[in-house]
Scaffold this motif. Sequence first.
Motif, mmCIF file in Angstrom:
data_model
loop_
_atom_site.group_PDB
_atom_site.id
_atom_site.type_symbol
_atom_site.label_atom_id
_atom_site.label_comp_id
_atom_site.label_asym_id
_atom_site.label_seq_id
_atom_site.Cartn_x
_atom_site.Cartn_y
_atom_site.Cartn_z
ATOM 1 N N ASN A 150 0.801 -1.221 0.000
ATOM 2 C CA ASN A 150 0.000 0.000 0.000
ATOM 3 C C ASN A 150 0.837 1.274 0.000
ATOM 4 O OD1 ASN A 150 -2.242 -1.700 2.195
ATOM 5 N ND2 ASN A 150 -2.549 -1.339 0.023
ATOM 6 N N ASP A 159 0.541 3.942 -2.685
ATOM 7 C CA ASP A 159 -0.509 4.967 -2.683
ATOM 8 C C ASP A 159 -0.117 6.220 -1.905
ATOM 9 O OD1 ASP A 159 -2.259 3.310 -4.129
ATOM 10 O OD2 ASP A 159 -2.825 2.260 -2.299
ATOM 11 N N ASP A 214 1.785 9.654 -1.260
ATOM 12 C CA ASP A 214 2.256 10.662 -2.220
ATOM 13 C C ASP A 214 3.783 10.792 -2.177
ATOM 14 O OD1 ASP A 214 2.958 12.342 -0.057
ATOM 15 O OD2 ASP A 214 1.077 13.419 -0.134
ATOM 16 N N LYS A 260 8.314 3.487 -7.613
ATOM 17 C CA LYS A 260 7.878 4.607 -6.782
ATOM 18 C C LYS A 260 9.024 5.046 -5.862
ATOM 19 C CE LYS A 260 4.414 6.930 -4.535
ATOM 20 N NZ LYS A 260 3.278 7.657 -5.086
ATOM 21 N N LYS A 304 -6.003 -0.101 2.065
ATOM 22 C CA LYS A 304 -6.869 -0.778 1.118
ATOM 23 C C LYS A 304 -8.323 -0.396 1.341
ATOM 24 C CE LYS A 304 -5.069 -4.832 2.153
ATOM 25 N NZ LYS A 304 -4.812 -6.280 2.186
#
Length: 338
Positions: A244, A247, A249, A279, A332
Amino acid sequence: MATDKTDKKKSGAERVAIFMMSLGEECAAELLRHMGPKEVQKIGTAMASLERVTRSDIDAVLKEFSELIQDQTALGIGADDYVRNVLRSALGDEKAAGLIDRILIGRNSRGLEALKWLDPRAIAEMIRHEHPQIVAIVLSHLDPDQSAETLSYLPERMQSDIILRIATLDGVQPAALQELDEILESQLSGKSTAKSSMIGGVQTAANILNFMEGTRESSIMESVRQVDEDLSERIQELMFVFANLVDVDDRGIQTLLREVNTETLVLALKGADEELRDKIFKNMSKRAAEMLREDLETKGPVRVSDVEAAQKEILAVARRLADSGQIVLGGKGGEAML
């Protein structure tokens, strides 16, 4: 995270350690008395690991402290009503309820609060013969990582039952909580002798499971699923797992990386998918990203348990940063914050 050792930035704990050590032993000890067990452990570890602190490091820390102090006022903002109103405005009634109780009701819970200073194994020994509902209340009051480790020391046959009870706990009457607190305080001191407090719930169960070792987490969730499939799905939706982090930023990822050492990150990314790796790389300097890629490529086979432990360690840092408002986590279940 500082991959380049020539340009390493001090973490928050290291800056606090430098500041406190510059005050001398007596003042540092007095400050530590006003901190919780996690802060004491974190700062103590930072103190013990500090090496080659330069005069410029000290000057920078003292300057930062001076600037923070200049921004403070003498307004008294400790009133209960003020705390309740601010938290409700910031988080909404539902999310603020549990936090308000932890701050305003929990501050007088000397027995329960004292447990936070104990080793999880010692806590487990103290509560293993209590009714599972009592155990659920105690674990709900502790921080999730401490609860998870304590739960791991309890008999396996109890673990899923306790998680079920935590997830369905809908509050504890203040009188009952006070009685439990007094019993614990008496035990800890060696003596023999209206609204529910918002402790427990599905989110609390999810937070504790987030800190459990991977195989135990799966086993407990399967047991919960067999008893109540809907409840298990609600818990699962609220759990924040390593994947997760994709997700979060970019600014949040950068903040997180500054708090994570390279070896832990390499281990954790061995079990990550390409999207999350990209990422991470994107939020590092080009040189640091290249070095991290090289470390991943040259790292030999690693045990799954080591990868899971590294991921749990990073998640613990992420939750700490989220709790202090430095980053926002999106789990989630679509929650904006943890």
